[in-house]
Design a protein around this motif. Structure first.
Motif, PDB file in Angstrom:
ATOM      1  N   ASP A  53      -0.889 133.277 -44.591  1.00  0.00           N
ATOM      2  CA  ASP A  53      -0.632 132.462 -43.415  1.00  0.00           C
ATOM      3  C   ASP A  53       0.848 132.217 -43.181  1.00  0.00           C
ATOM      4  OD1 ASP A  53      -0.317 130.934 -45.656  1.00  0.00           O
ATOM      5  OD2 ASP A  53      -1.147 129.088 -44.780  1.00  0.00           O
ATOM      6  N   ILE A  54       1.730 132.855 -43.994  1.00  0.00           N
ATOM      7  CA  ILE A  54       3.178 132.666 -43.846  1.00  0.00           C
ATOM      8  C   ILE A  54       3.787 133.940 -43.258  1.00  0.00           C
ATOM      9  CG2 ILE A  54       5.359 132.246 -45.041  1.00  0.00           C
ATOM     10  CD1 ILE A  54       3.852 130.626 -47.093  1.00  0.00           C
ATOM     11  N   VAL A  55       4.630 133.752 -42.245  1.00  0.00           N
ATOM     12  CA  VAL A  55       5.288 134.855 -41.554  1.00  0.00           C
ATOM     13  C   VAL A  55       6.795 134.611 -41.599  1.00  0.00           C
ATOM     14  CG1 VAL A  55       5.612 136.059 -39.362  1.00  0.00           C
ATOM     15  CG2 VAL A  55       3.333 135.294 -40.058  1.00  0.00           C
ATOM     16  N   LEU A  56       7.572 135.634 -42.026  1.00  0.00           N
ATOM     17  CA  LEU A  56       9.028 135.542 -42.048  1.00  0.00           C
ATOM     18  C   LEU A  56       9.602 136.602 -41.117  1.00  0.00           C
ATOM     19  CD1 LEU A  56       9.696 135.120 -45.888  1.00  0.00           C
ATOM     20  CD2 LEU A  56       9.386 133.338 -44.150  1.00  0.00           C
ATOM     21  N   ALA A  57      10.669 136.245 -40.422  1.00  0.00           N
ATOM     22  CA  ALA A  57      11.303 137.192 -39.486  1.00  0.00           C
ATOM     23  C   ALA A  57      12.811 136.948 -39.486  1.00  0.00           C
ATOM     24  CB  ALA A  57      10.725 137.013 -38.086  1.00  0.00           C
ATOM     25  N   GLY A  58      13.570 138.034 -39.246  1.00  0.00           N
ATOM     26  CA  GLY A  58      15.016 137.934 -39.161  1.00  0.00           C
ATOM     27  C   GLY A  58      15.527 138.586 -37.896  1.00  0.00           C
ATOM     28  N   MET A  59      16.497 137.937 -37.228  1.00  0.00           N
ATOM     29  CA  MET A  59      17.092 138.463 -36.006  1.00  0.00           C
ATOM     30  C   MET A  59      18.600 138.565 -36.191  1.00  0.00           C
ATOM     31  SD  MET A  59      15.000 136.533 -32.987  1.00  0.00           S
ATOM     32  CE  MET A  59      15.786 137.637 -31.793  1.00  0.00           C
ATOM     33  N   ALA A  66      16.461 141.155 -47.330  1.00  0.00           N
ATOM     34  CA  ALA A  66      16.129 140.821 -48.716  1.00  0.00           C
ATOM     35  C   ALA A  66      15.076 139.713 -48.779  1.00  0.00           C
ATOM     36  CB  ALA A  66      17.399 140.405 -49.461  1.00  0.00           C
ATOM     37  N   ARG A  67      15.250 138.715 -47.946  1.00  0.00           N
ATOM     38  CA  ARG A  67      14.305 137.593 -48.039  1.00  0.00           C
ATOM     39  C   ARG A  67      12.931 137.938 -47.465  1.00  0.00           C
ATOM     40  NH1 ARG A  67      11.772 134.560 -50.798  1.00  0.00           N
ATOM     41  NH2 ARG A  67      10.790 132.760 -49.786  1.00  0.00           N
ATOM     42  N   THR A  68      12.897 138.694 -46.367  1.00  0.00           N
ATOM     43  CA  THR A  68      11.598 139.011 -45.758  1.00  0.00           C
ATOM     44  C   THR A  68      10.787 139.997 -46.583  1.00  0.00           C
ATOM     45  OG1 THR A  68      12.690 140.734 -44.449  1.00  0.00           O
ATOM     46  CG2 THR A  68      12.391 138.576 -43.402  1.00  0.00           C
ATOM     47  N   SER A  69      11.460 140.753 -47.489  1.00  0.00           N
ATOM     48  CA  SER A  69      10.734 141.738 -48.291  1.00  0.00           C
ATOM     49  C   SER A  69      10.705 141.378 -49.764  1.00  0.00           C
ATOM     50  CB  SER A  69      11.399 143.122 -48.133  1.00  0.00           C
ATOM     51  OG  SER A  69      12.747 143.068 -48.594  1.00  0.00           O
ATOM     52  N   GLN A  70      11.242 140.216 -50.120  1.00  0.00           N
ATOM     53  CA  GLN A  70      11.410 139.892 -51.528  1.00  0.00           C
ATOM     54  C   GLN A  70      10.120 139.414 -52.183  1.00  0.00           C
ATOM     55  OE1 GLN A  70      13.835 136.440 -52.405  1.00  0.00           O
ATOM     56  NE2 GLN A  70      14.701 137.442 -54.227  1.00  0.00           N
ATOM     57  N   THR A  88      10.942 141.814 -40.708  1.00  0.00           N
ATOM     58  CA  THR A  88       9.742 140.965 -40.721  1.00  0.00           C
ATOM     59  C   THR A  88       9.068 141.108 -42.066  1.00  0.00           C
ATOM     60  OG1 THR A  88       8.364 142.730 -39.801  1.00  0.00           O
ATOM     61  CG2 THR A  88       9.347 141.155 -38.234  1.00  0.00           C
ATOM     62  N   SER A  89       8.302 140.098 -42.433  1.00  0.00           N
ATOM     63  CA  SER A  89       7.550 140.145 -43.682  1.00  0.00           C
ATOM     64  C   SER A  89       6.313 141.019 -43.490  1.00  0.00           C
ATOM     65  CB  SER A  89       7.142 138.733 -44.115  1.00  0.00           C
ATOM     66  OG  SER A  89       6.278 138.159 -43.141  1.00  0.00           O
ATOM     67  N   SER A  90       5.700 141.361 -44.627  1.00  0.00           N
ATOM     68  CA  SER A  90       4.510 142.213 -44.568  1.00  0.00           C
ATOM     69  C   SER A  90       3.329 141.526 -43.874  1.00  0.00           C
ATOM     70  CB  SER A  90       4.103 142.615 -45.997  1.00  0.00           C
ATOM     71  OG  SER A  90       3.799 141.454 -46.764  1.00  0.00           O
ATOM     72  N   THR A  91       3.352 140.188 -43.749  1.00  0.00           N
ATOM     73  CA  THR A  91       2.258 139.458 -43.102  1.00  0.00           C
ATOM     74  C   THR A  91       2.445 139.364 -41.593  1.00  0.00           C
ATOM     75  OG1 THR A  91       3.439 137.383 -43.522  1.00  0.00           O
ATOM     76  CG2 THR A  91       1.801 138.092 -45.157  1.00  0.00           C
ATOM     77  N   ALA A  92       3.574 139.907 -41.083  1.00  0.00           N
ATOM     78  CA  ALA A  92       3.853 139.822 -39.644  1.00  0.00           C
ATOM     79  C   ALA A  92       3.886 141.208 -39.048  1.00  0.00           C
ATOM     80  CB  ALA A  92       5.165 139.108 -39.393  1.00  0.00           C
ATOM     81  N   SER A  93       3.614 141.288 -37.772  1.00  0.00           N
ATOM     82  CA  SER A  93       3.686 142.537 -37.030  1.00  0.00           C
ATOM     83  C   SER A  93       4.898 142.474 -36.116  1.00  0.00           C
ATOM     84  CB  SER A  93       2.407 142.751 -36.224  1.00  0.00           C
ATOM     85  OG  SER A  93       2.552 143.849 -35.364  1.00  0.00           O
ATOM     86  N   SER A  94       5.861 143.366 -36.390  1.00  0.00           N
ATOM     87  CA  SER A  94       7.065 143.366 -35.564  1.00  0.00           C
ATOM     88  C   SER A  94       6.725 143.692 -34.118  1.00  0.00           C
ATOM     89  CB  SER A  94       8.073 144.387 -36.109  1.00  0.00           C
ATOM     90  OG  SER A  94       7.477 145.680 -36.136  1.00  0.00           O
ATOM     91  N   ARG A  95       5.660 144.456 -33.939  1.00  0.00           N
ATOM     92  CA  ARG A  95       5.275 144.787 -32.569  1.00  0.00           C
ATOM     93  C   ARG A  95       4.764 143.558 -31.818  1.00  0.00           C
ATOM     94  NH1 ARG A  95       0.685 149.281 -30.835  1.00  0.00           N
ATOM     95  NH2 ARG A  95       0.888 148.971 -28.557  1.00  0.00           N
ATOM     96  N   SER A  96       3.916 142.776 -32.501  1.00  0.00           N
ATOM     97  CA  SER A  96       3.365 141.584 -31.836  1.00  0.00           C
ATOM     98  C   SER A  96       4.450 140.569 -31.528  1.00  0.00           C
ATOM     99  CB  SER A  96       2.290 140.949 -32.713  1.00  0.00           C
ATOM    100  OG  SER A  96       2.863 140.496 -33.948  1.00  0.00           O
ATOM    101  N   ILE A  97       5.454 140.467 -32.418  1.00  0.00           N
ATOM    102  CA  ILE A  97       6.556 139.528 -32.149  1.00  0.00           C
ATOM    103  C   ILE A  97       7.461 140.084 -31.072  1.00  0.00           C
ATOM    104  CG2 ILE A  97       8.549 138.385 -33.150  1.00  0.00           C
ATOM    105  CD1 ILE A  97       7.125 138.315 -35.812  1.00  0.00           C
ATOM    106  N   GLY A  98       7.735 141.412 -31.143  1.00  0.00           N
ATOM    107  CA  GLY A  98       8.632 142.005 -30.166  1.00  0.00           C
ATOM    108  C   GLY A  98       8.079 142.040 -28.770  1.00  0.00           C
ATOM    109  N   GLU A  99       6.772 141.963 -28.617  1.00  0.00           N
ATOM    110  CA  GLU A  99       6.173 141.976 -27.289  1.00  0.00           C
ATOM    111  C   GLU A  99       6.296 140.640 -26.567  1.00  0.00           C
ATOM    112  OE1 GLU A  99       2.178 143.187 -27.920  1.00  0.00           O
ATOM    113  OE2 GLU A  99       2.657 145.335 -28.023  1.00  0.00           O
ATOM    114  N   ASN A 100       6.932 139.671 -27.184  1.00  0.00           N
ATOM    115  CA  ASN A 100       7.111 138.350 -26.589  1.00  0.00           C
ATOM    116  C   ASN A 100       8.598 138.120 -26.340  1.00  0.00           C
ATOM    117  OD1 ASN A 100       7.064 135.670 -25.808  1.00  0.00           O
ATOM    118  ND2 ASN A 100       5.595 135.057 -27.393  1.00  0.00           N
TER     119      ASN A 100
END
Length: 492
Positions: free
Chosen positions: A88-94, A78-82, A102-114
Motif C-alpha cells: 500500500d506504499i508508493v514512492l515516486a521521484g521527480m 536509490a530510495r525508490t528502489s532500495q 517510481t517504486s515497484s508498487t507504483a505504475s509510472s504510466r498511471s502516474i504519468g497519465e495525470n
C-alpha cells in the motif's frame, strides 16, 4: 388503528425501546467508524513520516560519504528502489518537472497519465501533504523538495499510502455492525414487546375485569402476582372490589329488609282503614286521603322489593315463548289500562327463550307510563320485532317526546323530570331497566319520526330449541281504534 397502538402503554414501551435501541446502535456504529478512521489516519501519517525520515537519512548518509557522491537523480532512484515496500506504499521521484523514478508498487504510466498531479508535485517548494487519486485508488501523500548543492537539478520526493483498501475495510466493518445491530434491534423489540405484555398483563386483566363487573356481580378478582407496582395495583383494586361488594350487598339487604318489614304494618293499617266508617264528610275525606297514600306506599314497597329481587339469580325463569302471541297479549292487557287507541305496530313470528312474565311486567310499566304522562285519547303503539341478534319490544306515542337533555336520567331510580306530569314512585322505568339487564339487554328512549317518544326494550334473541328462527310480521295489526295524538307524549 396506528394512533391507537401508540397511545397504548405497551405500544409506548415498545416505541421507546426501539427508539433507545436504535439510537444506541447508531451511536455505536458512528463511534466505531470514527475510531477506525482515526486509527487509519494515524497509521498512514506514521508510514508517511517513516518514508520521509528514511529518505532524509539516506541523503545524509550519501552526503557524508568519502568522497561524497550525491546527486538528486541518484538519491531519488536509490530510495525508490532500495527497500522492499508494503503493497500500500508508493514512492515516486521527480526531477525538473519530470517523473524519473517510481517504486515497484507504483505504475509510472498511471502516474504519468495525470498531468495535473505531476504539475502539482513539480511546484512543491516546501513539505506538502494531500490526497490524490492514483491508478490503484485513493492515496494520501507527502511531497518534499530535494536540493543538492553540487547538483543544479530540482527534485521532489513523494511518499504515498493507498487508503482505498483500508477505507473499504472500514466501510465493510461499519455495514456489518449495522446489519448485526438491526438483527439485535429486531430481537430486542420482540423481547421488549413480550416483557411489556407480561408486565402489563395485570393491568389488562384489571381493565377486562372492570368491563365485566356490574352492580349485580362483584365477585370476580384479579389474581395477585408478585410484589411489584403492578401487583400492588391488582391487590388495591381487589380490595376496592371487596368494599364495593360489601356496600352493594348491604344496600340490597337493606332494600329487601325495608320492603319486608314495611309490608306487615301496611297490611295492619289497611285492615283497620277498611273497618273504619266515616261519621262526617271530613272523616270521609281524611279516610280517602289516608287510603290513597297507603296505596302509594304499598306500590313503593312492591317496587323496592322487585328491584331487590332483580339482583337475585332466580329473578328470571326463561322459557320458550311465542313472540306473536306474546305481543297480542301485551296489547290486550294494555287496553285494560286505559280506554284509548292501542295499535300493534308489528309482531315478530316464532319462538324465543325469555321470561314472558317479566317482559310483560316491563312492557306494562312502559304502557302505564304512557297512560299517566299523555292526555286521554292519545294513540300509543306497541310492537315487537327481530333486529339482528335481538328481540325488541317497543312502546311509542305521538306527542312531543322527552327533551334530549333529560333522556339519560329517565331510567335512574326516583328520577323526577322538570316536565313530569302525574304521580308515581319514580321507580317504574328503573324496574324496566332492571328487567332488561337481567335478560342481558338494554332499554333506550329516542324521539320517533314525526314527534313523540319511543321506548325500546331489547334483549338477546335466543331461538327456542328445535324451532325455526323467528321472522318479523310484514304488516302491523291494529288492536284498537286508530287515532292520531296531537298533544303531549310519554314522559318518565
Amino acid at each position: 388503528m396506528t394512533s391507537r397502538f401508540f397511545r397504548s402503554a405497551r405500544g409506548r414501551i415498545l416505541g421507546w425501546s426501539v427508539l433507545l435501541l436504535g439510537a444506541a446502535l447508531a451511536a455505536s456504529a458512528l463511534a466505531t467508524h470514527v475510531l477506525l478512521v482515526r486509527g487509519m489516519n494515524s497509521q498512514v501519517n506514521a508510514e508517511l513520516s517513516h518514508e520521509i525520515y528514511e529518505f532524509r537519512a539516506l541523503a545524509q548518509q550519501r552526503a557524508a560519504g568519502s568522497p561524497p557522491r550525491v546527486s538528486v537523480l541518484a538519491l531519488l532512484k536509490a530510495r525508490t528502489s532500495q527497500a522492499v515496500l508494503e503493497q500500500d506504499i508508493v514512492l515516486a521521484g521527480m526531477l525538473n518537472g519530470k517523473l524519473v523514478a517510481t517504486s515497484s508498487t507504483a505504475s509510472s504510466r498511471s502516474i504519468g497519465e495525470n498531468p495535473g498531479l505531476l504539475a502539482r508535485w513539480a511546484a512543491v517548494r516546501q513539505p506538502t501533504t494531500g490526497t490524490v487519486e492514483l491508478g490503484r485508488g485513493q492515496a494520501r501523500y507527502t511531497a518534499i523538495p530535494v536540493r543538492v548543492p553540487a547538483d543544479r537539478g530540482r527534485g521532489v520526493f513523494v511518499a504515498a499510502v493507498l487508503t482505498g483498501p483500508q477505507q473499504a475495510g472500514i466501510s465493510r466493518t461499519t455495514r456489518l455492525q449495522l446489519e448485526a445491530g438491526a438483527v439485535a434491534l429486531l430481537l430486542g423489540s420482540a423481547l421488549a414487546w413480550l416483557a411489556a405484555g407480561r408486565v402489563l398483563r395485570p393491568v389488562r386483566e384489571t381493565t377486562d375485569l372492570a368491563r365485566q363487573i356490574t352492580d349485580s356481580d362483584l365477585s370476580a378478582r384479579i389474581p395477585g402476582r408478585g410484589h411489584s407496582e403492578v401487583g400492588e395495583l391488582a391487590v388495591t383494586f381487589n380490595r376496592m372490589l371487596d368494599r364495593l361488594e360489601a356496600a352493594f350487598t348491604a344496600q340490597r339487604m337493606f332494600l329487601a329488609d325495608v320492603g319486608h318489614e314495611l309490608r306487615t304494618p301496611i297490611t295492619v293499617i289497611q285492615g283497620n282503614l277498611d273497618t273504619m266508617q266515616a261519621a262526617s264528610c271530613d272523616d270521609a275525606e281524611t279516610l280517602a286521603i289516608a287510603a290513597d297514600e297507603l296505596a302509594r306506599m304499598t306500590r313503593l314497597v312492591d317496587d323496592l322489593l322487585l328491584l331487590a329481587e332483580a339482583e337475585r339469580p332466580d329473578f328470571l325463569r326463561p322459557a320458550p315463548a311465542e313472540l306473536g302471541s306474546l305481543t297480542r297479549l301485551l296489547a290486550a292487557k294494555a287496553r285494560a289500562l286505559d280506554d284509548r287507541p292501542w295499535v300493534v305496530a308489528g309482531a315478530a313470528h316464532g319462538q324465543a327463550v325469555l321470561d314472558a312474565q317479566r317482559i310483560t311486567q316491563a312492557v306494562m310499566q312502559l304502557a302505564a307510563n304512557a297512560v299517566v304522562h299523555t292526555p286521554p285519547g292519545t294513540v300509543v303503539e306497541l310492537g315487537s320485532a327481530i333486529a339482528g341478534s335481538a328481540v325488541e319490544f317497543t312502546v311509542a306515542d305521538h306527542g312531543p317526546g322527552i327533551p334530549a337533555a333529560q333522556r339519560s336520567r329517565v331510567f335512574d331510580r326516583f328520577a323526577r323530570l322538570e316536565s313530569r306530569r302525574g304521580g308515581g314512585t319514580g321507580l317504574g322505568l328503573s324496574i324496566v331497566a332492571a328487567i332488561a339487564a337481567a335478560h342481558g339487554g338494554t332499554v333506550r328512549v329516542q324521539e320517533r319520526d314525526g314527534g313523540g317518544a319511543e321506548f325500546c326494550l331489547a334483549i338477546p334473541y335466543i331461538p327456542a330449541p328445535g324451532r325455526p328462527a323467528a321472522r318479523p310480521d310484514p304488516a302491523g295489526v291494529q288492536a284498537g281504534p286508530s287515532a292520531r295524538a296531537s298533544s303531549k307524549g310519554i314522559l318518565a
